[in-house]
Design a protein around this motif. Sequence first.
Motif, PDB file in Angstrom:
ATOM      1  N   ALA A  57       0.217   4.529  -6.645  1.00 57.13           N
ATOM      2  CA  ALA A  57       1.575   4.164  -7.058  1.00 57.13           C
ATOM      3  C   ALA A  57       1.753   2.667  -6.825  1.00 57.13           C
ATOM      4  O   ALA A  57       1.396   2.152  -5.768  1.00 57.13           O
ATOM      5  N   THR A  58       2.303   1.960  -7.810  1.00 56.93           N
ATOM      6  CA  THR A  58       2.506   0.529  -7.663  1.00 56.93           C
ATOM      7  C   THR A  58       3.878   0.202  -7.089  1.00 56.93           C
ATOM      8  O   THR A  58       4.056  -0.835  -6.456  1.00 56.93           O
ATOM      9  N   ASP A  59       4.880   1.081  -7.297  1.00 62.64           N
ATOM     10  CA  ASP A  59       6.223   0.865  -6.770  1.00 62.64           C
ATOM     11  C   ASP A  59       6.909   2.208  -6.586  1.00 62.64           C
ATOM     12  O   ASP A  59       6.776   3.101  -7.431  1.00 62.64           O
ATOM     13  N   VAL A  60       7.640   2.372  -5.472  1.00 63.33           N
ATOM     14  CA  VAL A  60       8.385   3.599  -5.187  1.00 63.33           C
ATOM     15  C   VAL A  60       9.775   3.217  -4.724  1.00 63.33           C
ATOM     16  O   VAL A  60       9.928   2.449  -3.774  1.00 63.33           O
ATOM     17  N   GLN A  61      10.796   3.741  -5.388  1.00 65.16           N
ATOM     18  CA  GLN A  61      12.188   3.525  -5.007  1.00 65.16           C
ATOM     19  C   GLN A  61      12.798   4.885  -4.715  1.00 65.16           C
ATOM     20  O   GLN A  61      13.126   5.633  -5.626  1.00 65.16           O
ATOM     21  N   VAL A  62      12.951   5.223  -3.432  1.00 64.45           N
ATOM     22  CA  VAL A  62      13.515   6.512  -3.023  1.00 64.45           C
ATOM     23  C   VAL A  62      15.012   6.454  -3.162  1.00 64.45           C
ATOM     24  O   VAL A  62      15.649   5.493  -2.724  1.00 64.45           O
TER      25      VAL A  62
END
Length: 67
Positions: A57-62
């Motif tokens: 994953a390059t970016d994760v916004q929870v």
Amino acid sequence: MSRRNMKVVKLLEPEMCLQCRFAQIADVETATAGKQRMIYCRRLDCDNWDMSSAEQATDVQVQDEAA
């Protein structure tokens, strides 16, 4: 969110995650699939993961639960 080595994995039984206290909804970006809404798991050793097709994953916004 801190920089971790996040991976996108296939779930064996996705319905189980909907009731799990460790699961949250997140917007996840990968190099191949772009940005998608997925389940983010705070548990690091879940038996419901299929790691055979894991992707970085390059970016994760929870998403915040209160929102």
